[in-house]
Write an enzyme that holds these catalytic residues in place. Structure first.
Site, mmCIF file in Angstrom:
data_model
loop_
_atom_site.group_PDB
_atom_site.id
_atom_site.type_symbol
_atom_site.label_atom_id
_atom_site.label_comp_id
_atom_site.label_asym_id
_atom_site.label_seq_id
_atom_site.Cartn_x
_atom_site.Cartn_y
_atom_site.Cartn_z
ATOM 1 N N GLU A 210 0.900 -1.241 0.087
ATOM 2 C CA GLU A 210 0.057 -0.061 -0.016
ATOM 3 C C GLU A 210 0.898 1.266 0.073
ATOM 4 O O GLU A 210 1.467 1.419 1.173
ATOM 5 C CB GLU A 210 -0.963 -0.038 1.310
ATOM 6 C CG GLU A 210 -1.900 -1.174 1.462
ATOM 7 C CD GLU A 210 -3.022 -1.074 0.493
ATOM 8 O OE1 GLU A 210 -3.363 0.240 0.019
ATOM 9 O OE2 GLU A 210 -3.703 -1.893 0.055
ATOM 10 N N CYS A 244 -2.464 9.560 2.482
ATOM 11 C CA CYS A 244 -1.887 8.912 1.087
ATOM 12 C C CYS A 244 -2.904 9.369 0.038
ATOM 13 O O CYS A 244 -2.449 9.299 -1.047
ATOM 14 C CB CYS A 244 -1.584 7.343 1.347
ATOM 15 S SG CYS A 244 -2.985 6.665 1.811
HETATM 16 P P1 NAD Z 1 7.945 4.617 5.283
HETATM 17 O O1 NAD Z 1 7.728 3.863 4.005
HETATM 18 O O2 NAD Z 1 9.245 5.626 5.775
HETATM 19 O O3 NAD Z 1 7.730 3.801 6.502
HETATM 20 C C1 NAD Z 1 6.699 2.845 6.591
HETATM 21 C C2 NAD Z 1 7.158 1.723 7.505
HETATM 22 O O4 NAD Z 1 8.449 0.906 7.062
HETATM 23 C C3 NAD Z 1 7.666 2.037 9.008
HETATM 24 O O5 NAD Z 1 7.130 1.209 10.026
HETATM 25 C C4 NAD Z 1 9.040 2.245 8.944
HETATM 26 O O6 NAD Z 1 9.758 1.810 10.194
HETATM 27 C C5 NAD Z 1 9.460 1.010 7.864
HETATM 28 N N1 NAD Z 1 11.007 1.227 7.242
HETATM 29 C C6 NAD Z 1 11.137 2.762 7.045
HETATM 30 N N2 NAD Z 1 12.510 2.601 6.243
HETATM 31 C C7 NAD Z 1 12.671 1.166 6.088
HETATM 32 C C8 NAD Z 1 13.692 0.365 5.506
HETATM 33 N N3 NAD Z 1 14.792 0.921 4.892
HETATM 34 N N4 NAD Z 1 13.855 -1.019 5.742
HETATM 35 C C9 NAD Z 1 12.635 -1.574 6.304
HETATM 36 N N5 NAD Z 1 11.589 -0.636 6.746
HETATM 37 C C10 NAD Z 1 11.626 0.601 6.841
HETATM 38 O O7 NAD Z 1 6.560 5.463 5.198
HETATM 39 P P2 NAD Z 1 5.863 6.728 6.138
HETATM 40 O O8 NAD Z 1 6.819 7.822 6.153
HETATM 41 O O9 NAD Z 1 5.734 5.915 7.573
HETATM 42 O O10 NAD Z 1 4.439 6.907 5.638
HETATM 43 C C11 NAD Z 1 4.436 7.825 4.432
HETATM 44 C C12 NAD Z 1 4.367 7.164 3.036
HETATM 45 O O11 NAD Z 1 3.337 6.102 3.212
HETATM 46 C C13 NAD Z 1 3.846 8.158 2.097
HETATM 47 O O12 NAD Z 1 4.328 7.736 0.874
HETATM 48 C C14 NAD Z 1 2.387 7.476 1.853
HETATM 49 O O13 NAD Z 1 1.594 7.935 0.631
HETATM 50 C C15 NAD Z 1 2.447 6.245 2.299
HETATM 51 N N6 NAD Z 1 1.115 5.880 2.740
HETATM 52 C C16 NAD Z 1 0.429 4.640 2.096
HETATM 53 C C17 NAD Z 1 -0.870 4.493 2.305
HETATM 54 C C18 NAD Z 1 -1.600 3.381 1.715
HETATM 55 O O14 NAD Z 1 -2.754 2.978 2.066
HETATM 56 N N7 NAD Z 1 -1.308 3.395 0.236
HETATM 57 C C19 NAD Z 1 -1.341 4.847 3.766
HETATM 58 C C20 NAD Z 1 -0.533 5.614 4.598
HETATM 59 C C21 NAD Z 1 0.582 6.239 3.936
#
Ligand code: NAD
Length: 494
Positions: A210, A244
């Site tokens: 997602e 998002c």
């Molecule tokens: P992110 O990808 O930075 O983090 C999401 C999760 O991944 C967190 O739990 C984090 O600890 C983990 N993570 C981060 N870097 C990692 C790595 N290198 N290796 C493994 N795990 C890692 O996202 P965010 O900043 O928390 O959220 C914002 C993003 O999420 C935006 O792009 C937004 O559009 C998207 N989003 C999508 C939806 C959807 O339903 N499609 C919903 C909410 C947010």
């Protein structure tokens, strides 16, 4: 020393024992989740206020109630969803029983982001538990107060031999991903989505991703600017733009831009007052890192509304930019904050071309009154009378004859945008209302993700659809007609 090995071994053993499979066990977990939400509502609201300055209203509608609706729906339908699904048969299988069995994958990993830290952990969790899986939940390290409640309080409401919360940032999550899971459900940004998918590929683990991206919002010349401005502003600045599915940028003609700007200013003042900074309804940016990134984007184009910021409070005013260039960062990256650029196009064709030249977005919006079907005027009073009205809670307020989406309610311009583009979801003449329906799948396409969930789609996502055929042991005389040595008679049987 591997910090996760013991936990994962324990969960695998629990799954192997078969205890998560009966409907009674799954229902007990879902009821536990419901109790967690009810007992800790105030605690969660306070945590969301600390993490994101989220108002009680936004916390209720977009985090707590939405999770409760999913729990109630799963509880009401659990046995029906779990039932074997009979399928049509061909001539050669008439005497057999053929069905799809929904079985749990096993050990599931859910990785969540910070922007809706309750909703985006609990709603996937509902699907995973309803489908009979054991679950490892990894909340975001950025929404610290909510993460603490999820780690310390939530497990008390669930069977801890089948469920665990693990904490950490990229490094710990990377370590966790080295383990084999049977399904991974990830919500976050596309860059991290690629990392998760690459790790899953090593074990051939299926994934739902997602992700995010830039959601276009086309506004036709034929529209009521104030209605459009109210709706766009609410959805853009909800949760301080950290959504998002928020409209990321507006596409419209220069004339419509001129009519929209004062209407947007009126909407912002009405929603957040003369000084939005003191409004209890406006959220804050999650972290200093994101604040600085967003402050950098304020230098793109020309600020016509808002533009103020304060690092000490991680505050960015609801902002509108014009004269932005496609090559500027604000049009290159997902904004994910309270900044709305307006990009001018000369026609609907140009807008559609602009959208189609970019990655497929998670959501797409189009606003228009134009080219309505001539029958609409006549039908409108009838439609108003007969369309069922739903409360935000999903409760039916009054029920009349439902209409279908092909009704004249959608103007032709909106239908053209829908027909000639692609996106995870689409909403005509409003913001992200499509995602409030549990009867619609929620998910991206292309760069905005793969797979979907919400409602029964969640149950199906977390279930393996096993193809089953049970044949009676006898009747060998009939079935032996297919065996070699082959002759023209074999072919005639086909
Ligand atoms: P992110 O990808 O930075 O983090 C999401 C999760 O991944 C967190 O739990 C984090 O600890 C983990 N993570 C981060 N870097 C990692 C790595 N290198 N290796 C493994 N795990 C890692 O996202 P965010 O900043 O928390 O959220 C914002 C993003 O999420 C935006 O792009 C937004 O559009 C998207 N989003 C999508 C939806 C959807 O339903 N499609 C919903 C909410 C947010």
């Amino acid at each position: 020393m591997d910090p996760f090995a013991d936990t994962l071994r324990r969960l695998r053993e629990a799954f192997g024992s078969g205890r998560t499979r009966p409907a009674e066990f799954r229902a007990a977990q879902l009821k536990g989740l419901g109790r967690f939400l009810r007992d800790n509502k105030q605690l969660l609201q306070e945590a969301l206020l600390q993490d994101l300055h989220k108002s009680a209203f936004e916390a209720e509608v977009s985090e707590i109630r939405i999770s409760q609706i999913e729990i109630d729906l799963a509880l009401r339908n659990l046995r029906a969803w779990m039932k074997d699904e009979k399928v049509p048969k061909n001539l050669g299988t008439q005497l057999d029983s053929a069905f799809i069995r929904k079985e749990p994958f096993g050990l599931v990993l859910i990785i969540a982001p910070w922007n809706y830290p309750v909703n985006l952990t609990l709603v996937p969790l509902v699907g995973a538990l309803a489908a009979g899986n054991c679950v490892v939940l990894k909340p975001s390290e950025f929404s610290r107060s909510t993460e603490k409640i999820l780690a310390e309080v939530l497990p008390r409401y669930l069977d801890q031999s089948c469920f665990a919360v693990v904490l950490g940032g990229p490094q710990e999550t990377g370590q966790l991903l080295e383990h084999k899971f049977d399904y991974i459900f990830f919500t976050g940004n596309p860059r991290v989505g690629r990392i998760v998918m690459a790790a899953a590929a090593k074990h051939l683990t299926p994934v739902t991703l997602e992700l995010g991206g830039k959601n276009p919002c086309y506004v036709d010349d034929d529209c009521d600017p104030q209605t459009v401005a109210n709706r766009v502003a609410w959805f853009r600045y909800f949760n301080s733009g950290q959504t998002c599915v928020a409209p990321d940028y507006v596409l419209c003609s220069p004339d419509t831009q001129e009519r929209l700007l004062p209407a947007l200013q009126r909407a912002i003042t009405r929603f957040y007052g003369e000084d939005p900074r003191s409004s209890p309804s406006l959220g804050r940016i999650i972290s200093e890192k994101h604040f600085r990134r967003l402050r950098g984007l304020l230098g793109c184009g020309r600020v016509v509304i808002g533009g103020q910021s304060d690092e000490s409070d991680r505050y960015i005013a609801p902002t509108v930019l014009v004269d932005v260039q496609e090559t500027e960062p604000v049009m290159q990256e997902e904004i994910f904050g309270p900044i709305l650029p307006i990009v001018n196009v000369r026609s609907l064709d140009e807008a559609i071309d602009f959208i189609n030249r970019r990655e497929k977005p998670l959501a797409l919006y189009a606003f228009s009154n134009s080219n309505q079907h001539p029958a609409r005027a006549k039908l409108e009073p009838l439609l108003r009378k007969h369309v069922p009205t739903w409360g935000l809670s999903g409760r039916l307020l009054h029920n009349h004859t439902p209409t279908c989406d092909s009704s004249p309610a959608a103007p032709k311009v909106v239908k053209r945008v829908l027909a000639q583009t692609s996106s995870g979801g689409f909403c005509g003449n409003d913001g992200f209302m499509h995602m409030t329906l549990t009867s619609l799948p929620f998910g991206g396409v292309g760069a905005s993700g793969m797979g979907s969930y919400h409602g029964k789609f969640s149950f199906d996502t977390f279930s393996h659809h096993r193809a089953c055929l049970l044949r009676p042991p006898g009747l060998e005389k009939i079935y032996s007609l297919r065996y070699p040595p082959y002759s023209p008679r074999n072919l005639r049987m086909l």
